[in-house]
Scaffold this motif. Structure first.
Motif, PDB file in Angstrom:
ATOM      1  N   ILE A  11       0.882  -1.179   0.000  1.00 40.68           N
ATOM      2  CA  ILE A  11       0.000   0.000   0.000  1.00 40.68           C
ATOM      3  C   ILE A  11       0.914   1.222   0.000  1.00 40.68           C
ATOM      4  CG2 ILE A  11      -1.746   1.249   1.293  1.00 40.68           C
ATOM      5  CD1 ILE A  11      -2.576  -1.472   2.473  1.00 40.68           C
ATOM      6  N   VAL A  12       0.760   2.034  -1.014  1.00 49.08           N
ATOM      7  CA  VAL A  12       1.607   3.234  -1.138  1.00 49.08           C
ATOM      8  C   VAL A  12       0.771   4.445  -0.736  1.00 49.08           C
ATOM      9  CG1 VAL A  12       2.975   4.662  -2.690  1.00 49.08           C
ATOM     10  CG2 VAL A  12       2.917   2.171  -2.984  1.00 49.08           C
ATOM     11  N   HIS A  13       1.233   5.141   0.285  1.00 48.24           N
ATOM     12  CA  HIS A  13       0.536   6.346   0.784  1.00 48.24           C
ATOM     13  C   HIS A  13       1.066   7.563   0.047  1.00 48.24           C
ATOM     14  CE1 HIS A  13      -1.400   4.255   4.143  1.00 48.24           C
ATOM     15  NE2 HIS A  13      -0.291   3.524   4.212  1.00 48.24           N
ATOM     16  N   PRO A  14       0.287   8.657   0.058  1.00 53.54           N
ATOM     17  CA  PRO A  14       0.788   9.894  -0.566  1.00 53.54           C
ATOM     18  C   PRO A  14       2.044  10.394   0.147  1.00 53.54           C
ATOM     19  CG  PRO A  14      -1.522  10.132   0.108  1.00 53.54           C
ATOM     20  CD  PRO A  14      -1.054   8.803   0.580  1.00 53.54           C
ATOM     21  N   THR A  15       2.868  11.069  -0.550  1.00 56.03           N
ATOM     22  CA  THR A  15       4.129  11.557   0.008  1.00 56.03           C
ATOM     23  C   THR A  15       3.854  12.599   1.077  1.00 56.03           C
ATOM     24  OG1 THR A  15       5.149  11.187  -2.131  1.00 56.03           O
ATOM     25  CG2 THR A  15       6.309  12.642  -0.616  1.00 56.03           C
ATOM     26  N   MET A  16       4.483  12.450   2.206  1.00 57.25           N
ATOM     27  CA  MET A  16       4.346  13.413   3.283  1.00 57.25           C
ATOM     28  C   MET A  16       5.404  14.489   3.092  1.00 57.25           C
ATOM     29  SD  MET A  16       4.259  12.742   7.362  1.00 57.25           S
ATOM     30  CE  MET A  16       5.968  12.440   7.628  1.00 57.25           C
TER      31      MET A  16
END
Length: 71
Positions: A11-16
């Motif tokens: 699962i790839v989350h948006p870049t923080m």
């Protein structure tokens, strides 16, 4: 006995986004000269007094009526 292992797709989350702030303090001297003058005041208070005496008077009057109508 044999175990099967399953791997799920990642699962790839948006870049923080992180922001680092850096502050440099620069001091700027401001010179404000002050001239102080001390003023001394003298006040003369002229106090006037009016002593009073009291007198009392009484007047008396007298009235006379001539009545023509009998009772």
């Amino acid at each position: 006995m044999h175990c099967r292992r399953r791997i799920c797709p990642p699962i790839v989350h948006p870049t923080m986004c992180c922001t680092n702030h850096s502050t440099e303090i620069i001091e700027v001297p401001h010179i404000h000269p002050i001239q102080i003058t001390n003023v001394n005041h003298q006040v003369y208070q002229h106090k006037h007094y009016f002593p009073q005496t009291m007198n009392a008077e009484q007047t008396v009057s007298n009235q006379q009526f001539m009545c023509n109508r009998p009772f």
